[in-house]
Write a protein that holds these residues in place. Structure first.
Motif, PDB file in Angstrom:
ATOM      1  N   ALA A 180       0.849  -1.191   0.000  1.00  9.53           N
ATOM      2  CA  ALA A 180       0.000   0.000   0.000  1.00  9.53           C
ATOM      3  C   ALA A 180       0.883   1.239   0.000  1.00  9.53           C
ATOM      4  CB  ALA A 180      -0.942   0.010   1.200  1.00  9.53           C
ATOM      5  N   MET A 181       0.307   2.341  -0.434  1.00 10.38           N
ATOM      6  CA  MET A 181       1.018   3.613  -0.534  1.00 10.38           C
ATOM      7  C   MET A 181       0.120   4.728  -0.036  1.00 10.38           C
ATOM      8  SD  MET A 181       2.051   5.717  -4.047  1.00 10.38           S
ATOM      9  CE  MET A 181       3.333   4.605  -4.608  1.00 10.38           C
ATOM     10  N   PHE A 182       0.672   5.605   0.777  1.00 11.53           N
ATOM     11  CA  PHE A 182       0.072   6.908   1.048  1.00 11.53           C
ATOM     12  C   PHE A 182       0.805   7.932   0.184  1.00 11.53           C
ATOM     13  CE2 PHE A 182      -0.771   5.549   5.720  1.00 11.53           C
ATOM     14  CZ  PHE A 182      -1.987   4.984   5.358  1.00 11.53           C
ATOM     15  N   TYR A 183       0.084   8.800  -0.465  1.00 11.18           N
ATOM     16  CA  TYR A 183       0.745   9.893  -1.165  1.00 11.18           C
ATOM     17  C   TYR A 183      -0.169  11.105  -1.196  1.00 11.18           C
ATOM     18  CZ  TYR A 183      -1.792   8.906  -5.616  1.00 11.18           C
ATOM     19  OH  TYR A 183      -2.741   8.726  -6.590  1.00 11.18           O
ATOM     20  N   MET A 184       0.380  12.228  -1.615  1.00 15.64           N
ATOM     21  CA  MET A 184      -0.332  13.507  -1.552  1.00 15.64           C
ATOM     22  C   MET A 184      -1.004  13.815  -2.876  1.00 15.64           C
ATOM     23  SD  MET A 184       1.240  17.327  -1.045  1.00 15.64           S
ATOM     24  CE  MET A 184       1.739  17.350  -2.772  1.00 15.64           C
ATOM     25  N   TRP A 185      -2.273  14.163  -2.787  1.00  9.47           N
ATOM     26  CA  TRP A 185      -3.006  14.728  -3.919  1.00  9.47           C
ATOM     27  C   TRP A 185      -3.138  16.232  -3.722  1.00  9.47           C
ATOM     28  CZ3 TRP A 185      -7.844  11.069  -3.959  1.00  9.47           C
ATOM     29  CH2 TRP A 185      -7.643  10.019  -4.869  1.00  9.47           C
ATOM     30  N   ASN A 186      -2.993  16.977  -4.777  1.00  3.88           N
ATOM     31  CA  ASN A 186      -3.495  18.346  -4.804  1.00  3.88           C
ATOM     32  C   ASN A 186      -4.525  18.419  -5.911  1.00  3.88           C
ATOM     33  OD1 ASN A 186      -3.822  21.041  -4.182  1.00  3.88           O
ATOM     34  ND2 ASN A 186      -1.922  21.724  -5.115  1.00  3.88           N
ATOM     35  N   TRP A 187      -5.619  19.130  -5.645  1.00  4.70           N
ATOM     36  CA  TRP A 187      -6.665  19.304  -6.637  1.00  4.70           C
ATOM     37  C   TRP A 187      -6.726  20.774  -7.046  1.00  4.70           C
ATOM     38  CZ3 TRP A 187     -11.234  16.016  -4.216  1.00  4.70           C
ATOM     39  CH2 TRP A 187     -10.871  14.664  -4.237  1.00  4.70           C
ATOM     40  N   ILE A 210      -4.591  13.315   1.467  1.00  7.44           N
ATOM     41  CA  ILE A 210      -3.841  12.066   1.507  1.00  7.44           C
ATOM     42  C   ILE A 210      -4.621  11.007   0.733  1.00  7.44           C
ATOM     43  CG2 ILE A 210      -2.844  10.270   2.944  1.00  7.44           C
ATOM     44  CD1 ILE A 210      -1.510  13.055   3.156  1.00  7.44           C
ATOM     45  N   ALA A 211      -3.964  10.434  -0.269  1.00 10.44           N
ATOM     46  CA  ALA A 211      -4.569   9.402  -1.099  1.00 10.44           C
ATOM     47  C   ALA A 211      -3.986   8.038  -0.739  1.00 10.44           C
ATOM     48  CB  ALA A 211      -4.321   9.706  -2.572  1.00 10.44           C
ATOM     49  N   VAL A 212      -4.695   6.978  -1.156  1.00 13.02           N
ATOM     50  CA  VAL A 212      -4.260   5.603  -0.926  1.00 13.02           C
ATOM     51  C   VAL A 212      -4.176   4.884  -2.263  1.00 13.02           C
ATOM     52  CG1 VAL A 212      -4.786   3.392   0.171  1.00 13.02           C
ATOM     53  CG2 VAL A 212      -5.300   5.529   1.369  1.00 13.02           C
ATOM     54  N   ALA A 213      -3.065   4.175  -2.495  1.00 17.31           N
ATOM     55  CA  ALA A 213      -2.916   3.293  -3.648  1.00 17.31           C
ATOM     56  C   ALA A 213      -2.503   1.917  -3.147  1.00 17.31           C
ATOM     57  CB  ALA A 213      -1.898   3.846  -4.628  1.00 17.31           C
ATOM     58  N   GLU A 214      -2.821   0.884  -3.921  1.00 20.06           N
ATOM     59  CA  GLU A 214      -2.520  -0.492  -3.524  1.00 20.06           C
ATOM     60  C   GLU A 214      -1.894  -1.226  -4.706  1.00 20.06           C
ATOM     61  OE1 GLU A 214      -6.089  -1.529  -0.451  1.00 20.06           O
ATOM     62  OE2 GLU A 214      -6.662  -0.781  -2.432  1.00 20.06           O
ATOM     63  N   SER A 215      -1.043  -2.212  -4.386  1.00 22.40           N
ATOM     64  CA  SER A 215      -0.278  -2.872  -5.442  1.00 22.40           C
ATOM     65  C   SER A 215      -0.014  -4.320  -5.085  1.00 22.40           C
ATOM     66  CB  SER A 215       1.049  -2.132  -5.662  1.00 22.40           C
ATOM     67  OG  SER A 215       1.857  -2.791  -6.610  1.00 22.40           O
ATOM     68  N   HIS A 216       0.163  -5.136  -6.139  1.00 24.57           N
ATOM     69  CA  HIS A 216       0.593  -6.518  -5.963  1.00 24.57           C
ATOM     70  C   HIS A 216       2.108  -6.643  -5.975  1.00 24.57           C
ATOM     71  CE1 HIS A 216      -3.521  -7.877  -6.339  1.00 24.57           C
ATOM     72  NE2 HIS A 216      -3.633  -7.289  -7.515  1.00 24.57           N
ATOM     73  N   ASP A 217       2.796  -5.737  -6.669  1.00 25.33           N
ATOM     74  CA  ASP A 217       4.231  -5.901  -6.873  1.00 25.33           C
ATOM     75  C   ASP A 217       5.071  -4.674  -6.531  1.00 25.33           C
ATOM     76  OD1 ASP A 217       3.516  -4.207  -8.906  1.00 25.33           O
ATOM     77  OD2 ASP A 217       4.138  -5.516 -10.546  1.00 25.33           O
TER      78      ASP A 217
END
Length: 691
Positions: free
Chosen positions: A212-219, A226-233
């Motif tokens: 998983a990843m936390f990262y910053m969004w600006n709109w 704070i956004a969330v992304a998820e990954s298998h690799d």
């Protein structure tokens, strides 16, 4: 959105939670936690957070070989001795300038306390890397993550702010370019920044994803989330389209640099904000729910530990827990660290104001808007000929006039000459540019101060605007996007100490948060203050602003009267003793209506009914056509729009905000009255820029 083309690895049990270095020790514990986001009964509270004490600066500008612009951000600590063969030191620390050209630099040490040695090859990653990218303005925010299956480091970094890239390394020093992990196209429409990433093994054993990843969004509204992304690799990422954290009043306009941390069995998302502090929220293992924003760490205010603190990275090793962070102002930050002091206690939270909305006692000129019309002895209408306000349902309803201040009608009350505070409850839903409502301190059509909720070009905003000779004092310090915890009903307050006027806003009627810079009252000569609404000469539709009441805080004399501290008029006895006091003895020859404590009531004279019903019985109803004597418990006459009571007003207790008084006698007594509520407001939010 990207989808993975690799096969998901099997999982025989819950993963160890890894942040940055890919080891559970980075989180401060040795295993995963479900981490319910509650902070209430039975769960953690802000007082359970550890206390970190400043230990030193790691990036001395004068001693570093690579130092293009005297600023370094976003520390990432990697346990090299656990993962690498023949490392330079037990620990690697990655960091970078943010401003051009940036560049990923590295230090190494055998102890987390140092000494730290700069790697002579810094920067290890630069803003030019042909053929992968010919040139970007800067590369920054290194995040070192150890891939447990591939047994290699994945280094995440941004360049530009619109995308997070990654590179691969077997030794933590030399890197091969990998690609783009996430960019603006992965977020919702209007995403303008996708950077400041932290990566860790997914804490949810039931998740289909491994990382998983936390990262910053600006709109486009210029609010960082704070956004969330998820990954298998760790390479291809699926991005959730709803942010995990949207800043509230406690944080300010922006949040960034989120990290996952576990403490005493509870998962937290930790991050920095425009408040200048590092905050912590409880978070569940699925990374879908968070608790309230708490303050984890602030600077001590003693040189060199001053200014903002940001980009937290917490590491526990050999029983000691460390907080690495960037400290100082945004364009002059340095890498610092602090140690957990297990013997230190967090300072207690300020006591809440027992009457934050002055519902139990308000100044004599307050208005509950429950009469058929505004009291002309209190209110003066500006441009009465076009006035279209209404009093309906216990509210003052003002339309958004199709003009600016110079063409709108609004009521005003005279301002006292010394300290004062006034608060109103406002319900309004703005949706079109220039629709606005709030409080107005009016001197003339070209000179005034307004505290408003208004619709801007990129969404609703809160603003504290001072206009002088037709020109606004208006900067980023005086405006902010609407926080996530502000609903359509909220509370506005203006306060004066006689020299300056400040603005605060409350989303819950309990805690008030400051907005904007103070206004120098020596430079204005206002006629009065009151509620207003307008939409400018635009095509925006007319909407209504609904004000539930307008309250001054009481003067010292009014407050004493509310508390029952003053002597009653000659010939009258108080029907109720002051709160917390025992009833006074009756005059000689009279029987008490209530027995002294511990005694049974005396029987009434023959033929008379008792003044109180015997225990277990209901009181008798009044005779037909008669009203019961007294008032319901906890209530008293309220100052209304017709004039009502001339003295201080008392109101039924309830949830709320806080206020001050409408006479010139406030002074020091007024400031004492403000009490804990103003302590909360004064300490709640320090607005600073954020990277």
């Amino acid at each position: 959105m990207r989808t993975s083309s690799t096969t998901r690895r099997s999982r025989t049990g819950p993963p160890s939670i890894m942040v940055a270095a890919g080891a559970a020790l980075i989180l401060g514990v040795a295993g995963p936690a479900a981490g319910a986001p509650e902070g209430g009964e039975g769960g953690p509270s802000e007082s359970d957070l550890p206390v970190f004490e400043f230990a030193g600066i790691l990036t001395d500008y004068d001693e570093l070989e690579y130092n293009p612009n005297d600023e370094f951000i976003f520390p990432s600590v990697f346990h090299a001795g656990e993962h690498l063969d023949d490392p330079l030191g037990e620990w690697y620390l990655y960091y970078a300038p943010h401003d051009p050209p940036g560049g990923i630099a590295m230090m190494y040490a055998d102890s987390l306390d140092g000494p730290w040695v700069e790697h002579p090859g810094s920067p290890l990653i630069e803003n030019e890397w042909p053929p992968h990218y010919d040139w970007v303005s800067h590369v920054s925010t290194a995040e070192a993550f150890w891939h447990p299956e591939e047994e290699q480091m994945i280094m995440y970094f941004h360049g530009e702010n619109s995308e997070t890239r990654y590179a691969l390394s077997d030794d933590g020093v030399t890197f091969e370019y990998g690609g783009i992990a996430v960019d603006n196209s992965d977020g919702p429409p209007g995403t303008t920044e996708s950077s400041y990433a932290r990566v860790f093994e997914h804490p949810d054993p039931d998740s289909e994803y491994d990382f998983a990843m936390f990262y910053m969004w600006n709109w486009q509204d210029d609010v960082r989330r704070i956004a969330v992304a998820e990954s298998h690799d760790g390479r291809e990422w699926d991005v959730r389209q709803e942010p995990l954290i949207v800043p509230g009043f406690a944080e300010g306009q922006n949040v960034s640099s989120a990290n996952l941390w576990e403490w005493e069995g509870q998962l937290y998302v930790i991050y920095h904000a425009s408040s200048g502090d590092i905050h912590a929220r409880t978070v569940n293992a699925a990374l879908t729910e968070t608790g309230p924003a708490w303050t984890l760490h602030s600077s001590s205010g003693v040189e060199p530990d001053v200014g903002r603190v940001a980009a937290p990275e917490i590491v526990t090793h050999d029983g000691q827990t460390y907080l690495f962070y960037e400290g100082g102002h945004r364009l002059g930050a340095t890498i610092a660290y602090a140690r957990h002091n297990p013997d230190a206690e967090r300072p207690p939270a300020p006591a809440p104001d027992p009457d934050p909305l002055r519902q139990m006692c308000s100044g004599g000129s307050s208005d509950e808007f429950d009469g058929p019309s505004l009291n002309e002895q209190r209110w003066t209408m500006v441009r009465e000929d076009i006035d279209r306000h209404e009093l309906a349902g216990g509210e003052l309803v003002i339309p958004t006039y199709d003009s600016g201040v110079s063409g709108a009608a609004f009521p005003l009350q005279e301002l006292p000459g010394s300290g004062w505070e006034v608060t109103t409850e406002l319900t309004v839903e703005v949706s079109e540019p220039f629709q606005q409502a709030g409080l107005l301190v009016y001197e003339s059509d070209t000179d005034y101060v307004k505290l408003i909720l208004g619709q801007g070009s990129n969404g609703p905003r809160l603003e504290y605007i001072w206009r002088q000779n037709g020109s606004d004092r208006h900067s980023a310090q005086d405006t902010r996007a609407v926080p996530s915890d502000l609903d359509e009903t909220f509370w506005l307050r203006l306060s004066s100490d006689g020299a300056e006027m400040t603005a605060t806003i409350s989303p819950d009627g309990e805690v008030f948060w400051p907005l904007g810079r103070p206004v120098d009252l020596g430079q204005i000569d206002p006629v009065g203050v009151g509620p207003f609404a307008m939409r400018g000469a635009t095509a925006a539709p007319e909407i209504d602003a609904r004000f539930s009441w307008f309250r001054w805080a009481p003067t010292e004399a009014e407050r004493e009267a509310c508390a029952g501290d003053t002597e009653p008029p000659p010939g009258e006895e108080p029907t109720e003793p002051p709160p917390g006091e025992e009833p006074t003895e009756p005059p000689p020859g009279e029987e008490p209506t209530e027995p002294p404590p511990g005694e049974e009531p005396t029987e009434p004279p023959p033929g008379e009914e008792p003044t109180e019903p015997p225990p277990g019985e209901q009181p008798t109803d009044p005779a037909p056509g008669e009203e019961p004597t007294g008032t319901p418990s906890g209530q008293a006459p309220v100052a209304d729009s017709e004039g009502g009571t001339a003295g201080p007003s008392t109101h039924p207790a309830g949830t709320g905000s806080e206020e001050l008084a409408h006479t010139g006698a406030a002074g020091a007594g007024l400031l004492a009255l403000m009490g804990a509520g103003l302590v909360l407001a004064g300490l709640a939010l320090r607005r600073r820029a954020i990277g």
